[in-house]
Design an enzyme around this catalytic site. Structure first.
Site, short mmCIF file in Angstrom:
data_model
loop_
_atom_site.label_atom_id
_atom_site.label_comp_id
_atom_site.label_asym_id
_atom_site.label_seq_id
_atom_site.Cartn_x
_atom_site.Cartn_y
_atom_site.Cartn_z
N ASP A 102 0.78 -1.31 0.20
CA ASP A 102 0.02 0.01 -0.14
C ASP A 102 0.95 1.31 0.01
O ASP A 102 2.04 1.40 0.90
CB ASP A 102 -1.00 0.02 0.98
N GLU B 28 1.47 -0.29 -4.77
CA GLU B 28 0.63 1.15 -5.28
C GLU B 28 1.41 2.17 -5.07
O GLU B 28 1.94 2.60 -3.92
CB GLU B 28 -0.53 1.30 -4.13
#
Length: 608
Positions: free
Chosen positions: A269, A306
């Site tokens: 993330d 990401e």
């Protein structure tokens, strides 16, 4: 059953003790054992305190039996949960429990892993994917994903968080699995079942911050640094004094899921928030450790970042493993991060904005067919020029010979739906034929496509932001949500008086639970059949290295990828000169005499 060795990093500690709660502490919910017995406790034995053994590099160890509940006390201070806790059955503030990941009886010996890039990913949130809201109840729906044609299931974060309801991005005790979802053994059962059906599993993990509640790591050592600042406050200490223990904590965490839980891929993330000025970036260190595990196990393992940086250095191989990619335009350098793939938000923004007409907030530089063509052909829209939303030049170009399957794209995901003011799906505002057109452009693209739970049958149920914090912290979360609503410009579509759901209201969670019965309704059944058809076409015709070209006209857009051409007309009738055979259509498109005729809100797939 043999004891499990526990290890905690506390480099500045003089002593570290394991404190075993009394049974009465657990029974009455007090959890944290008292350091000294109070007047009312004099008849009860004191908690057991066991010293940990100091080792090298600031690490302390102790062997405890599986199932033992314990907390850790540094230099006689208040006992806290273990930062490397394998299980948190009493919540984020309660005692940890010793978990032996090697005790599970795996049945996936024949599973050799899968390169998830190029296949179809499916993102789900365990708490809302089924009414049961557990990993075990999610297992019952894996067959539906196989029937759809999914290759990899991507789980939103599973780390424990406060309360029962949450997205998981404010997790703590990140080595554990949220107890409401079933705990760590349930994750092992889920992965084993998925592999038995031929599905790979990707786990979303968060290394860029810890949640605000139940975050005790600073008790043990300098896990944070004031050297850098992130949206969550002081940054994780990756490049300041004593950073080696923090880096090991993160690298070991990544390896743990791939090794002990047989997970096939990790989605890391918001890696742009991993502030690290070290000569060797933490992502490169993770990549090297995973490459070594892959070599040792013979299983294919994948790392997907990401990243908001629009920089292919993210997917360039590290100097330690320069042969992990077949892309010659991505040399191994000190700037390489070693990820196998990365999310490509620009493709989403370009497609979403073209379909919907939304050009506010971070969609301000998107919306035209020309921009959509650039995204399909070049990946990054922001490749060094001005990003209006950011107010600065952004990104760098993607070389033409970099495999496009290394970029994960989507028309929906937890962020792009859940971070809208109302958590509304595109299906709520667009006709079905426009949604079908977006699905065809996504699933027959050269990228790695990702679907979000319920998207495949065109659900209109929202996916809202929800949390379950204590009232004081919850009020801050609610206020922050309203502030975010104003800053992103959602008033452009909802109006200035829109009522934004309160994340703390259980209704926000309940509204987001997937309704599987919708699939039996004719309009949803038709959309589900369309997605299955598209995935079948992808499997039959799409492979790496096929040529990509785009064209567009008044009200229509065409993507040619190898032998397939997708033509979408989301808003108005269109007639497009095109030769070939009509392989699939949604909304009444017809091909005759070298002309493809599309009614408004329709799409066709033509083979050549």
């Amino acid at each position: 059953m043999a004891d499990v060795r526990l290890e905690v990093w506390a480099p500045l500690a003089t002593t570290v003790e394991a404190v075993l709660p009394r049974a009465t502490d657990l029974a009455d919910g007090s959890h944290a054992p008292a350091v000294e017995a109070s007047a009312s406790d004099v008849a009860r034995p004191a908690p057991t305190r066991l010293p940990l053994t100091p080792g090298t590099d600031g690490n302390w160890t102790i062997d405890l039996a599986p199932g033992t509940d314990y907390l850790l006390s540094v230099d006689g201070g208040d006992p806290c949960p273990d930062p490397r806790s394998g299980r948190q059955p009493h919540g984020v503030h309660g005692p940890s429990r010793v978990f032996d990941p090697t005790a599970f009886a795996w049945t996936d010996d024949a599973w050799a892993g899968r390169d998830v890039l190029g296949g179809v990913l499916y993102e789900l949130h365990v708490g809302t994917f089924t009414p049961g809201g557990t990993l075990d109840s999610a297992i019952e729906r894996l067959g539906d994903l196989v029937d759809l044609g999914v290759d990899t299931v991507e789980l939103m974060p599973l780390a424990p968080f406060p309360g029962e309801r949450g997205w998981g991005y404010d997790g703590v005790s990140i080595y554990a699995v949220h107890e409401v979802y079933g705990g760590p053994e349930a994750l092992q059962r889920f992965v084993d079942a998925a592999h038995g059906l031929g599905l790979a599993v990707c786990l979303d993990v968060v290394h860029n911050h810890f949640g605000p509640a139940g975050n005790y790591v600073a008790t043990f050592g300098p896990y944070f640094t004031a050297k850098h600042h992130t949206p969550w406050g002081a940054a994780i200490n990756l490049d300041d004094e004593h950073n080696a223990g923090v880096r090991a904590f993160i690298v070991d965490h990544a390896v743990r899921w791939l090794r002990d839980f047989h997970v096939d891929a990790l989605r890391l993330d918001a890696v742009h928030a991993l502030m690290d000025d070290s000569e060797r970036h933490i992502l490169a260190e993770i990549a090297d450790a995973v490459a070594e595990l892959e070599a040792a196990t013979g299983r294919t393992l994948t790392l997907i970042a990401e990243s908001d940086l629009n920089d292919v250095a993210m997917i360039a191989p590290t100097p330690a493993h320069p042969d992990t990619t077949g892309d010659p335009s991505l040399p191994a350098t000190a700037a390489s991060r070693g990820m196998d793939g990365q999310w490509a938000d620009d493709v989403h923004h370009a497609l979403h904005s073209w379909l919907t007409g939304e050009t506010f907030g971070y969609y301000v530089d998107f919306g035209t067919a020309e921009t959509l063509a650039h995204a399909f052909e070049k990946v990054f829209v922001h490749e060094g020029g001005l990003s209006t939303f950011r107010g600065t030049a952004w990104g760098a170009p993607v070389p033409d010979d970099v495999e496009r399957r290394r970029f994960v794209t989507f028309t929906q995901n937890h962020d792009q739906v859940g971070n809208r003011g109302l958590g509304d799906r595109p299906d709520e505002r667009l006709p079905a034929g426009a949604i079908a057109g977006g699905a065809a452009l996504l699933l027959l693209s050269p990228f790695t496509p990702l679907l979000f739970q319920g998207q495949e049958w065109g659900t209109r149920r929202p996916f809202q932001f929800f949390s379950d914090h204590d009232p004081d912290l919850g009020a801050l979360i609610t206020a922050g949500r309203l502030q975010e609503f104003a800053s992103h410009g959602w008033g452009e579509i909802y109006g200035p008086d829109a009522v934004i759901p309160d994340p703390q209201d259980e209704a926000a969670f309940a509204a987001s639970v997937v309704d599987w019965a919708e699939r039996d309704q004719p309009e949803h059944a038709a959309m589900l059949a369309w997605h299955r058809t598209l995935i079948e076409l992808r499997r039959a015709h799409v492979r790496p290295g096929l040529a990509v070209a785009t064209s567009h006209g008044e009200g229509w857009f065409a993507l040619t990828h190898g032998p397939l051409t997708v033509v979408a007309a989301p808003r108005e009738d269109a007639a497009v000169p095109l030769a070939g055979s009509l392989l699939a259509s949604f909304g009444g498109a017809e091909l005759a005499g070298g002309t493809l005729r599309l009614p408004a809100a329709s799409v066709a797939v033509v083979g050549t």
